[in-house]
Every structure is written in C-alpha cells, then in structure tokens.
Design a protein around this motif. Sequence first.
Motif, PDB file in Angstrom:
ATOM      1  N   SER A   1      -3.341   6.147  -5.321  1.00 58.70           N
ATOM      2  CA  SER A   1      -3.626   4.774  -4.875  1.00 58.70           C
ATOM      3  C   SER A   1      -2.833   3.750  -5.664  1.00 58.70           C
ATOM      4  O   SER A   1      -2.788   2.591  -5.281  1.00 58.70           O
TER       5      SER A   1
ATOM      6  N   HIS B   1      -4.486   5.563   1.543  1.00 60.78           N
ATOM      7  CA  HIS B   1      -3.633   6.254   0.574  1.00 60.78           C
ATOM      8  C   HIS B   1      -3.659   7.765   0.759  1.00 60.78           C
ATOM      9  O   HIS B   1      -2.631   8.425   0.700  1.00 60.78           O
TER      10      HIS B   1
ATOM     11  N   HIS C   1       4.791  -0.861  -3.517  1.00 63.62           N
ATOM     12  CA  HIS C   1       3.578  -0.178  -3.042  1.00 63.62           C
ATOM     13  C   HIS C   1       3.117  -0.769  -1.698  1.00 63.62           C
ATOM     14  O   HIS C   1       2.837  -0.037  -0.745  1.00 63.62           O
TER      15      HIS C   1
ATOM     16  N   HIS D   1       2.825   0.677   2.529  1.00 65.76           N
ATOM     17  CA  HIS D   1       1.813   0.447   3.568  1.00 65.76           C
ATOM     18  C   HIS D   1       2.448  -0.199   4.800  1.00 65.76           C
ATOM     19  O   HIS D   1       2.130   0.146   5.940  1.00 65.76           O
TER      20      HIS D   1
END
Length: 182
Positions: A166, A117, A98, A102
């Motif tokens: 998210s 997100h 995750h 980003h």
Amino acid sequence: MATFEELKTNAIKVFGNFGAWVFDEWKKLNDTFFYGENIVGEIIWGSTPQDRSLGYYSPDKNFIVLHKTLMRPVYPTSDLTWKLRHLNKRKVSDVLLHEMIHQRVHQIGGWEGENCHNNGQFVNEVNRIAKLLDIDIKAKVIQWKTIHGKTTPSVEPGCLNPEELSNFPYSSRSRNYYYEQS
Ligand SMILES: [Zn+2]
C-alpha cells in the motif's frame, strides 16, 4: 477535458511554484514510467480522506491529492516564507508516482481484487515500476488465511506485505533516500 497546460496554469494560480513543479514532475513521471500514456487531471495540495494517506487518487474525477503536510519542511527552517527549494522533492515525487499507478490502473481498465492495492493489476504495475527504479522487491497478490480464528496475511517469502504494498515505492526506498537530496 482540460489540457495539461490549462491544468498547470490553474495550479500555478492556486499553488504558485508548487503547482508548477508538481505538473512538471507529473509529466516527467508519465514519460519515464507510463509511456506518456496517463491522461492528466487536476493535481491539488490538500487533505486526503480521513488524512490517512499522503496521497489520494479519485478515479471518478481523475484527480490527485497530495497531502498538504508534504509541503512542510523536513527540518525546522528560520525562513519566514516556505519556499519550493525546501520541499522534499524525492518524497513528493514518490507519493505522486504512487497515485499515478492508481491513475494508470484505472485508465487501462480498473482493478479486480481485495482492494485498490491488493489486486493483480496494481501488483503488476508495482513489479514493472520496481524494475525501472532498480528497487529489488517482488509483489504478489496477498491471500489471507485464518488459523485458530485469527486472520493473517499469507505473504510469500521475499514479497511485499500489505503495508508495504500500500505504500510502494516509499516503503521500499533505502533508509537515507529521502535525506540525500538530488
Ligand atoms: Zn494507494
């Protein structure tokens, strides 16, 4: 800029086996999901802002934080020392993945949208990676609508809601995924 080996060596000094494991995992995920293109930065075990999330990525410093509670055993253990083999590697790997989304979004030009997100760039990465993981989900940028003064997300049928978006991919794994250790 520090090299992968330098960063890994440093992480081993501070976090021992956990530091080594997380850098090897980062490299594996980078090759599997990001064409080996993500640029490595520091990865530490620590606290995330307000302890709100399991991971954190700082675009300014290109570092990833994995929440230190992820090091805790899932089940009580009688071992006096907490060892790497107790780590829920699938869970930590997903948190790392995750944060690497980003990292990639930032490194290929950043995002534009409601938040880090809910934006086109993050959503595109989620869809791309879901296919590679063979997870049957679809993500779309979520619009908000106000009815009778109440603002709610307008989620298209079959798409991730804000919470799930998210928390991708851990929100989208099957129930038992983290308990079937590989
Ligand atoms: Zn995030």
